[in-house]
Design a protein around this motif. Structure first.
Motif, PDB file in Angstrom:
ATOM      1  N   GLN A  22       1.153  -1.275   0.249  1.00 32.79           N
ATOM      2  CA  GLN A  22      -0.209   0.213   0.187  1.00 32.79           C
ATOM      3  C   GLN A  22       1.214   1.192   0.374  1.00 32.79           C
ATOM      4  OE1 GLN A  22      -2.498  -0.223   3.553  1.00 32.79           O
ATOM      5  NE2 GLN A  22      -3.448  -1.865   2.556  1.00 32.79           N
ATOM      6  N   SER A  23       1.096   2.365  -0.859  1.00 35.37           N
ATOM      7  CA  SER A  23       1.176   3.584  -0.966  1.00 35.37           C
ATOM      8  C   SER A  23       0.755   4.225  -0.108  1.00 35.37           C
ATOM      9  CB  SER A  23       1.220   4.118  -2.123  1.00 35.37           C
ATOM     10  OG  SER A  23       2.088   5.023  -2.469  1.00 35.37           O
ATOM     11  N   TYR A  24       1.385   5.736   0.873  1.00 40.27           N
ATOM     12  CA  TYR A  24       0.666   6.642   1.319  1.00 40.27           C
ATOM     13  C   TYR A  24       1.574   7.191   1.001  1.00 40.27           C
ATOM     14  CZ  TYR A  24      -1.858   3.373   4.121  1.00 40.27           C
ATOM     15  OH  TYR A  24      -2.116   1.382   4.022  1.00 40.27           O
ATOM     16  N   THR A  25       0.910   8.974   0.943  1.00 40.78           N
ATOM     17  CA  THR A  25       1.518  10.067   0.613  1.00 40.78           C
ATOM     18  C   THR A  25       1.536  10.616   1.817  1.00 40.78           C
ATOM     19  OG1 THR A  25       0.647  10.079  -1.207  1.00 40.78           O
ATOM     20  CG2 THR A  25       1.445  11.779  -0.405  1.00 40.78           C
ATOM     21  N   LEU A  26       2.643  11.098   2.826  1.00 38.58           N
ATOM     22  CA  LEU A  26       2.737  11.658   3.801  1.00 38.58           C
ATOM     23  C   LEU A  26       3.252  13.203   3.430  1.00 38.58           C
ATOM     24  CD1 LEU A  26       3.111  11.869   7.305  1.00 38.58           C
ATOM     25  CD2 LEU A  26       5.860  11.516   6.628  1.00 38.58           C
ATOM     26  N   PHE A  27       3.024  14.216   3.895  1.00 41.31           N
ATOM     27  CA  PHE A  27       3.765  15.142   4.296  1.00 41.31           C
ATOM     28  C   PHE A  27       3.511  15.537   4.863  1.00 41.31           C
ATOM     29  CE2 PHE A  27       0.479  16.496   0.122  1.00 41.31           C
ATOM     30  CZ  PHE A  27      -0.644  15.577   0.166  1.00 41.31           C
ATOM     31  N   LYS A  28       4.813  16.325   5.029  1.00 38.85           N
ATOM     32  CA  LYS A  28       5.772  16.903   5.856  1.00 38.85           C
ATOM     33  C   LYS A  28       6.221  18.236   6.261  1.00 38.85           C
ATOM     34  CE  LYS A  28      10.332  15.621   8.179  1.00 38.85           C
ATOM     35  NZ  LYS A  28      11.608  14.594   8.345  1.00 38.85           N
ATOM     36  N   LEU A  29       5.872  18.564   6.783  1.00 40.56           N
ATOM     37  CA  LEU A  29       5.598  20.002   7.427  1.00 40.56           C
ATOM     38  C   LEU A  29       6.989  20.930   7.686  1.00 40.56           C
ATOM     39  CD1 LEU A  29       3.681  22.136   6.291  1.00 40.56           C
ATOM     40  CD2 LEU A  29       2.659  22.440   9.165  1.00 40.56           C
ATOM     41  N   PHE A  30       8.048  21.536   6.938  1.00 41.63           N
ATOM     42  CA  PHE A  30       9.312  21.678   7.456  1.00 41.63           C
ATOM     43  C   PHE A  30       8.904  22.793   8.435  1.00 41.63           C
ATOM     44  CE2 PHE A  30      12.651  19.375   5.427  1.00 41.63           C
ATOM     45  CZ  PHE A  30      11.297  17.949   4.425  1.00 41.63           C
ATOM     46  N   THR A  31       9.996  23.293   9.803  1.00 36.64           N
ATOM     47  CA  THR A  31       9.382  24.541  10.768  1.00 36.64           C
ATOM     48  C   THR A  31      10.331  25.843   9.562  1.00 36.64           C
ATOM     49  OG1 THR A  31      12.350  24.089  11.112  1.00 36.64           O
ATOM     50  CG2 THR A  31      10.775  22.548  12.106  1.00 36.64           C
ATOM     51  N   MET A  32       9.578  26.878  10.047  1.00 36.33           N
ATOM     52  CA  MET A  32       9.783  28.164   9.646  1.00 36.33           C
ATOM     53  C   MET A  32      11.623  28.652   9.829  1.00 36.33           C
ATOM     54  SD  MET A  32       7.691  31.453  10.380  1.00 36.33           S
ATOM     55  CE  MET A  32       8.614  32.026  10.904  1.00 36.33           C
ATOM     56  N   PRO A  33      12.130  29.274   9.553  1.00 35.06           N
ATOM     57  CA  PRO A  33      13.060  29.891   9.028  1.00 35.06           C
ATOM     58  C   PRO A  33      13.270  30.727  10.907  1.00 35.06           C
ATOM     59  CG  PRO A  33      13.164  29.584   7.703  1.00 35.06           C
ATOM     60  CD  PRO A  33      11.876  29.538   7.453  1.00 35.06           C
ATOM     61  N   THR A  34      14.117  30.500  11.284  1.00 34.89           N
ATOM     62  CA  THR A  34      13.547  31.951  12.489  1.00 34.89           C
ATOM     63  C   THR A  34      14.793  33.181  13.031  1.00 34.89           C
ATOM     64  OG1 THR A  34      13.901  29.774  14.101  1.00 34.89           O
ATOM     65  CG2 THR A  34      14.416  31.724  15.447  1.00 34.89           C
ATOM     66  N   VAL A  35      16.075  33.496  12.256  1.00 32.60           N
ATOM     67  CA  VAL A  35      15.942  34.489  11.521  1.00 32.60           C
ATOM     68  C   VAL A  35      16.831  35.110  10.020  1.00 32.60           C
ATOM     69  CG1 VAL A  35      18.409  36.227  12.367  1.00 32.60           C
ATOM     70  CG2 VAL A  35      17.161  34.073  13.575  1.00 32.60           C
ATOM     71  N   HIS A  36      16.474  35.996   9.759  1.00 26.25           N
ATOM     72  CA  HIS A  36      16.780  36.791   8.357  1.00 26.25           C
ATOM     73  C   HIS A  36      17.466  37.851   8.144  1.00 26.25           C
ATOM     74  CE1 HIS A  36      16.607  37.468   4.197  1.00 26.25           C
ATOM     75  NE2 HIS A  36      16.461  39.025   4.565  1.00 26.25           N
ATOM     76  N   THR A  37      18.995  37.427   8.383  1.00 27.62           N
ATOM     77  CA  THR A  37      20.168  38.347   8.831  1.00 27.62           C
ATOM     78  C   THR A  37      19.938  38.552   6.563  1.00 27.62           C
ATOM     79  OG1 THR A  37      20.714  37.201  10.275  1.00 27.62           O
ATOM     80  CG2 THR A  37      22.458  38.281   9.587  1.00 27.62           C
ATOM     81  N   THR A  38      20.519  39.729   7.102  1.00 28.43           N
ATOM     82  CA  THR A  38      21.238  40.695   5.458  1.00 28.43           C
ATOM     83  C   THR A  38      22.606  41.630   5.685  1.00 28.43           C
ATOM     84  OG1 THR A  38      18.687  41.394   5.156  1.00 28.43           O
ATOM     85  CG2 THR A  38      20.906  42.443   4.897  1.00 28.43           C
ATOM     86  N   TYR A  39      23.568  41.100   5.427  1.00 26.14           N
ATOM     87  CA  TYR A  39      24.648  41.451   5.450  1.00 26.14           C
ATOM     88  C   TYR A  39      24.535  43.435   4.614  1.00 26.14           C
ATOM     89  CZ  TYR A  39      29.695  43.028   4.924  1.00 26.14           C
ATOM     90  OH  TYR A  39      30.657  43.507   5.145  1.00 26.14           O
ATOM     91  N   LEU A  40      24.827  44.155   5.680  1.00 33.19           N
ATOM     92  CA  LEU A  40      24.790  45.917   6.082  1.00 33.19           C
ATOM     93  C   LEU A  40      26.040  46.378   4.817  1.00 33.19           C
ATOM     94  CD1 LEU A  40      23.079  47.066   8.885  1.00 33.19           C
ATOM     95  CD2 LEU A  40      22.220  45.669   6.632  1.00 33.19           C
ATOM     96  N   GLY A  41      27.320  45.494   4.929  1.00 41.66           N
ATOM     97  CA  GLY A  41      28.406  46.212   4.915  1.00 41.66           C
ATOM     98  C   GLY A  41      29.138  47.053   5.865  1.00 41.66           C
ATOM     99  N   ASP A  42      30.899  46.723   5.644  1.00 45.84           N
ATOM    100  CA  ASP A  42      31.167  48.064   6.113  1.00 45.84           C
ATOM    101  C   ASP A  42      31.223  46.853   7.316  1.00 45.84           C
ATOM    102  OD1 ASP A  42      33.034  49.512   7.680  1.00 45.84           O
ATOM    103  OD2 ASP A  42      31.472  50.811   7.675  1.00 45.84           O
ATOM    104  N   LEU A  43      31.196  44.889   7.504  1.00 47.66           N
ATOM    105  CA  LEU A  43      31.309  44.922   8.695  1.00 47.66           C
ATOM    106  C   LEU A  43      30.314  44.548   9.276  1.00 47.66           C
ATOM    107  CD1 LEU A  43      35.060  44.391   9.696  1.00 47.66           C
ATOM    108  CD2 LEU A  43      33.663  43.619   7.674  1.00 47.66           C
TER     109      LEU A  43
END
Length: 170
Positions: A22-43
């Motif tokens: 028997q074949s079953y389809t399982l939908f696996k929900l991945f978790t949402m990222p926690t942080v979004h980071t942007t490099y602003l320049g100048d370290l």
């Protein structure tokens, strides 16, 4: 600020053998990222906590070509250790009806003298303030909770964690 949903769904086929295939389809929900980071320049970077929208700016330290005008990434690691310890202690204290409000800590981070550049030691001095005198068993339970916080357990074993507790009734 626009909040982005990062939910992804993946379909996984799973086959079970139970007298017939028997074949079953399982939908696996991945978790949402926690942080979004942007490099602003100048370290410098800007990290946004996606759930709350809270922003943290990081800056390279002055001893590593930066301006030192904000937390360095390694400062945040040290702060995460102390905050995690205090939070886990707070969870245990709340469950046991112990008031830790007003407790404080000082955190000192030491970098390695030899390459590669990395955290060598984090000292956390916790000044624990309680509403009533705690027994030795209660203190030991809270201290054990601190030492087993997720950040403490996640740090590389080469990083020395020097943790001290001072208990006061206030």
């Amino acid at each position: 600020m626009c909040k982005i949903n990062y939910f992804r769904v993946r379909v996984v086929q799973i086959f079970f053998i139970n007298r017939k295939l028997q074949s079953y389809t399982l939908f696996k929900l991945f978790t949402m990222p926690t942080v979004h980071t942007t490099y602003l320049g100048d370290l410098r970077t800007e990290a946004v906590h996606l759930q709350s929208g809270t922003t943290i700016i990081t800056d390279a330290p002055t001893d590593n070509n930066g301006k030192g005008e904000a937390f360095s990434p390694t400062d945040l690691v040290a702060a995460a250790l102390g905050s995690c310890m205090m939070t886990i202690m707070g969870i245990v204290a709340r469950r046991d009806e112990i008031d830790l409000k007003g407790s404080q800590m000082e955190i000192t981070k030491g970098m390695s003298a030899e390459p590669p550049r990395k955290i060598a030691k984090v000292e956390v001095k916790l000044s624990m303030l309680t509403g009533t005198e705690l027994s030795d068993a209660e203190k030991a339970k809270l201290e054990r909770a601190a030492h087993t916080c997720p950040v403490a357990l996640s740090l590389h074993p080469d990083i020395e964690q020097a943790i001290t507790f001072e208990w006061k009734v206030g």
